[in-house]
Scaffold this motif. Sequence first.
Motif, short mmCIF file in Angstrom:
data_model
loop_
_atom_site.label_atom_id
_atom_site.label_comp_id
_atom_site.label_asym_id
_atom_site.label_seq_id
_atom_site.Cartn_x
_atom_site.Cartn_y
_atom_site.Cartn_z
N HIS A 16 0.72 -1.26 -0.07
CA HIS A 16 0.13 0.17 0.07
C HIS A 16 0.76 1.22 0.01
N GLY A 17 2.25 1.13 0.03
CA GLY A 17 3.07 2.25 0.23
C GLY A 17 3.02 3.01 1.43
N HIS A 18 3.63 4.00 1.61
CA HIS A 18 3.45 4.81 2.86
C HIS A 18 2.51 6.10 2.81
N ALA A 19 1.35 5.48 2.48
CA ALA A 19 0.31 6.51 2.52
C ALA A 19 0.04 7.53 3.47
N GLY A 20 0.55 8.76 3.63
CA GLY A 20 0.21 9.49 4.74
C GLY A 20 -1.08 9.56 5.47
#
Length: 142
Positions: A16-20
Amino acid sequence: MSVRDNLGIPLEYAGHGHAGAEVDDILRDIGLDAKAHLRPGRLTQIEMRKLELARAMAARPKLLISDEAMAGLSHAEVDDILAILFRLNAAGITIIMIEHIMRAVMRFSERIVVLDAGERIAEGTPDEVVRNPAVERAYLGE
């Protein structure tokens, strides 16, 4: 590594990535948004348990095994963890709870399996298990 950074690892692992925004949502849901900048070593015991659950949430599991997540917590802290587990379950996550705090087990569980010395001695709803003579003998004595 901060509390916030700790959620990036399972997000990346799950693809999911590093979704802030997702990290912020999880921290707010779990009640750690005000502690996002801290290192985990500066958290209290209950906050560490919440961080563990937040990391699990970030991986978007279908199944969560909660192994003694409430050990050593106060009555109110147990209620906090139970509230999180209820929310996770309502969101579609199946939860297997391994726990010695019977108040939590009885309140949370739909189905219980009771072990004594590694052997299954009972299985059923909380009401069925609590009335089972084998459970009474094993845990309350004769």
